[in-house]
Enzyme design. Structure first.
Site, PDB file in Angstrom:
ATOM      1  N   CYS A 159      24.491 -30.429 -15.308  1.00  0.00           N
ATOM      2  CA  CYS A 159      23.375 -30.903 -16.136  1.00  0.00           C
ATOM      3  C   CYS A 159      23.844 -31.523 -17.463  1.00  0.00           C
ATOM      4  O   CYS A 159      23.333 -32.564 -17.882  1.00  0.00           O
ATOM      5  CB  CYS A 159      22.397 -29.768 -16.402  1.00  0.00           C
ATOM      6  SG  CYS A 159      23.177 -28.174 -16.627  1.00  0.00           S
ATOM      7  N   HIS A 214      18.333 -29.433 -22.588  1.00  0.00           N
ATOM      8  CA  HIS A 214      19.672 -29.309 -23.172  1.00  0.00           C
ATOM      9  C   HIS A 214      19.826 -30.346 -24.287  1.00  0.00           C
ATOM     10  O   HIS A 214      19.382 -31.495 -24.147  1.00  0.00           O
ATOM     11  CB  HIS A 214      20.755 -29.620 -22.126  1.00  0.00           C
ATOM     12  CG  HIS A 214      20.964 -28.544 -21.105  1.00  0.00           C
ATOM     13  ND1 HIS A 214      20.261 -27.372 -21.050  1.00  0.00           N
ATOM     14  CD2 HIS A 214      21.863 -28.488 -20.074  1.00  0.00           C
ATOM     15  CE1 HIS A 214      20.694 -26.635 -20.041  1.00  0.00           C
ATOM     16  NE2 HIS A 214      21.666 -27.289 -19.425  1.00  0.00           N
TER      17      HIS A 214
HETATM   18  N1  LIG Z   1      19.197 -25.317 -13.554  1.00  0.00           N
HETATM   19  C1  LIG Z   1      19.930 -26.372 -13.874  1.00  0.00           C
HETATM   20  O1  LIG Z   1      19.813 -26.968 -14.990  1.00  0.00           O
HETATM   21  C2  LIG Z   1      20.909 -26.910 -12.903  1.00  0.00           C
HETATM   22  C3  LIG Z   1      21.508 -28.120 -13.175  1.00  0.00           C
HETATM   23  C4  LIG Z   1      22.429 -28.629 -12.290  1.00  0.00           C
HETATM   24  C5  LIG Z   1      22.718 -27.914 -11.151  1.00  0.00           C
HETATM   25  N2  LIG Z   1      22.136 -26.723 -10.905  1.00  0.00           N
HETATM   26  C6  LIG Z   1      22.489 -26.025  -9.663  1.00  0.00           C
HETATM   27  O2  LIG Z   1      21.382 -26.027  -8.763  1.00  0.00           O
HETATM   28  C7  LIG Z   1      21.409 -24.860  -7.961  1.00  0.00           C
HETATM   29  C8  LIG Z   1      20.077 -24.131  -8.060  1.00  0.00           C
HETATM   30  O3  LIG Z   1      19.834 -23.772  -9.425  1.00  0.00           O
HETATM   31  P1  LIG Z   1      18.424 -23.182  -9.908  1.00  0.00           P
HETATM   32  O4  LIG Z   1      18.496 -23.251 -11.383  1.00  0.00           O
HETATM   33  O5  LIG Z   1      17.283 -23.824  -9.207  1.00  0.00           O
HETATM   34  O6  LIG Z   1      18.535 -21.632  -9.413  1.00  0.00           O
HETATM   35  P2  LIG Z   1      17.357 -20.580  -9.152  1.00  0.00           P
HETATM   36  O7  LIG Z   1      16.151 -20.899  -9.974  1.00  0.00           O
HETATM   37  O8  LIG Z   1      17.976 -19.247  -9.308  1.00  0.00           O
HETATM   38  O9  LIG Z   1      16.973 -20.800  -7.598  1.00  0.00           O
HETATM   39  C9  LIG Z   1      17.899 -20.562  -6.570  1.00  0.00           C
HETATM   40  C10 LIG Z   1      17.339 -21.053  -5.254  1.00  0.00           C
HETATM   41  O10 LIG Z   1      18.353 -20.913  -4.263  1.00  0.00           O
HETATM   42  C11 LIG Z   1      17.830 -20.151  -3.158  1.00  0.00           C
HETATM   43  N3  LIG Z   1      18.894 -19.383  -2.533  1.00  0.00           N
HETATM   44  C12 LIG Z   1      19.795 -18.578  -3.127  1.00  0.00           C
HETATM   45  N4  LIG Z   1      20.627 -18.049  -2.196  1.00  0.00           N
HETATM   46  C13 LIG Z   1      20.219 -18.513  -0.993  1.00  0.00           C
HETATM   47  C14 LIG Z   1      20.663 -18.320   0.338  1.00  0.00           C
HETATM   48  N5  LIG Z   1      21.696 -17.537   0.650  1.00  0.00           N
HETATM   49  N6  LIG Z   1      20.018 -18.992   1.318  1.00  0.00           N
HETATM   50  C15 LIG Z   1      18.962 -19.770   1.048  1.00  0.00           C
HETATM   51  N7  LIG Z   1      18.487 -20.000  -0.203  1.00  0.00           N
HETATM   52  C16 LIG Z   1      19.121 -19.360  -1.210  1.00  0.00           C
HETATM   53  C17 LIG Z   1      16.767 -19.255  -3.788  1.00  0.00           C
HETATM   54  O11 LIG Z   1      15.896 -18.807  -2.794  1.00  0.00           O
HETATM   55  P3  LIG Z   1      15.121 -17.400  -2.947  1.00  0.00           P
HETATM   56  O12 LIG Z   1      14.012 -17.650  -3.917  1.00  0.00           O
HETATM   57  O13 LIG Z   1      14.656 -17.142  -1.563  1.00  0.00           O
HETATM   58  O14 LIG Z   1      16.125 -16.415  -3.453  1.00  0.00           O
HETATM   59  C18 LIG Z   1      16.126 -20.253  -4.763  1.00  0.00           C
HETATM   60  O15 LIG Z   1      15.247 -21.103  -4.066  1.00  0.00           O
HETATM   61  C19 LIG Z   1      22.632 -24.057  -8.444  1.00  0.00           C
HETATM   62  O16 LIG Z   1      23.745 -24.381  -7.634  1.00  0.00           O
HETATM   63  C20 LIG Z   1      22.847 -24.561  -9.853  1.00  0.00           C
HETATM   64  O17 LIG Z   1      24.172 -24.401 -10.272  1.00  0.00           O
HETATM   65  C21 LIG Z   1      21.216 -26.207 -11.741  1.00  0.00           C
END
Ligand SMILES: NC(=O)c1ccc[n+]([C@@H]2O[C@H](COP(=O)([O-])OP(=O)(O)OC[C@H]3O[C@@H](n4cnc5c(N)ncnc54)[C@H](OP(=O)(O)O)[C@@H]3O)[C@@H](O)[C@H]2O)c1
Length: 340
Positions: free
Chosen positions: A130, A243
């Protein structure tokens, strides 16, 4: 004829924004599936005025689907992205797993849209971190004009960058400050995040920097130009979404602050808000829900021959993740798949 699109991690912060943005930008969707872990089976998520029931990623067959937008952690991505890719579905991944793989393009469509064409080696395209995404959108047009030699960046990163759990921890600790019997020990973060700032994101590396800081260095080189030197300090702040970054650049050629402002005004994905008066700049709360990367406080750095300082703010769940992923899907559609 539109695309069959899968959103993986649809119950998460980024996945929900992906669904919103696909709809807001009228991405040509023929059919859509929302996936998450088995824990969320049947959970309802919104896609425009429709409600989708979340399906179990582990049981999903990607055959016949065109594009999968992945927003789950690296471990789960490692298991499932190759399955989707092997089934012929092009993966656009938000985790850090594939970003540094030479066979996987790392794309910010305002900067290196042509790189999507390299998707076919693994059927995977990576989305940057990000903090990198918003920074390179601003660096690219300045680099094209004056060739950036060195970047010094300090970030002020919101807790939504650590997913749902990070947001909950800030919320619960903030409430507990007013009600000490409900004290919430740090779990997601190494120290209290409410009313505090933490100069530590991701793991420490041998040279004393953190992985988050290293990501900004390596990703800027891969996306913009391998000759650019970057040094970063990444800091978590008690802000829910958005951010901010204080950026200093040193260029090969002199670039006047007024010219830099004009260049940034014309650049894709950027909004310049730069009045030298009270409130004449953008802060994180104002950028939430927006597509743009906002640039303010553009000024000469008089301590070096060719230097500029500026302030860069963006919605990390959008340009830093979901928006960039949807823009990659649009670029892929326009340049490669051409179904519409
Ligand atoms: N937030 C940011 O600013 C940002 C920026 C760039 C990249 N990212 C990346 O994007 C990804 C998601 O981030 P987020 O912020 O959205 O996280 P989050 O809010 O914690 O959501 C995680 C998601 O992943 C799913 N998940 C986790 N483990 C799983 C599994 N074993 N099988 C299937 N689904 C699974 C969860 O499903 P459940 O609800 O069923 O647990 C939920 O839908 C990460 O890799 C993060 O590093 C985030």
């Amino acid at each position: 004829m539109g695309y069959k699109v899968v959103v993986v991690g649809a119950t998460g912060n980024v996945g929900r924004e992906m669904l919103n943005i696909l709809e807001e930008r009228a991405f040509p969707v023929d059919e859509i599936a929302a996936l998450a872990s088995r824990r969320s089976l049947g959970t309802e998520v919104s896609f425009g005025d429709k409600t989708l029931k979340t399906q179990d990623l582990d049981a999903f067959d990607f055959t016949g689907w065109d594009i999968a937008l992945f927003a789950i952690g690296s471990d789960a991505t490692k298991k499932y992205a190759p399955v989707a890719a092997k089934a012929g579905c092009i993966v656009i991944d938000n985790s850090s797993l594939y970003r540094y793989d030479p066979d996987v393009p790392l794309v910010v469509p305002e900067v290196n849209p042509e790189a999507v064409e390299g998707y076919s080696k693994k059927n995977i395209i990576a989305n940057p971190n990000c903090s990198t995404a918003q920074m390179v959108v601003a660096l690219k047009p300045l680099h094209d004009r004056a060739k950036i030699k060195r970047v010094v960046v300090s970030t002020y990163q919101s807790v939504s960058g650590s997913g749902k759990d990070g947001m909950d921890e800030l919320w619960d600790q903030t409430k507990a400050v007013y009600n000490p019997t409900d004290e919430v020990a740090p779990k997601v973060y190494p120290k209290q995040i409410a009313f505090n700032v933490i100069p530590h994101i991701d793991v420490f590396l041998e040279d004393g920097s953190t992985k988050e800081e290293w990501k900004m260095v390596a990703e800027t080189k891969k996306i913009v130009d391998s000759s650019i030197k970057v040094t970063a300090t990444c800091v978590r702040v008690p802000v829910f979404v958005g951010h901010a970054e204080a950026i200093n650049i040193e260029t090969e050629e002199f670039l006047d602050e007024d010219e830099a402002r004009d260049i940034l005004r014309e650049a894709p994905g950027i909004m310049v808000v730069d009045k030298r008066e009270d409130g004449g700049y953008v802060t994180p709360v104002e950028c939430v829900g927006d597509f743009a990367t906002f640039i303010s406080r553009i000024r000469q750095d008089s301590t070096i021959e060719n230097g500029l300082n500026f302030w860069c703010v963006s919605d990390n769940l959008r340009k830093g993740a979901a928006l960039n992923a949807v823009q990659i899907a649009e670029t892929l559609g326009n340049r490669v798949l051409k179904k519409v």
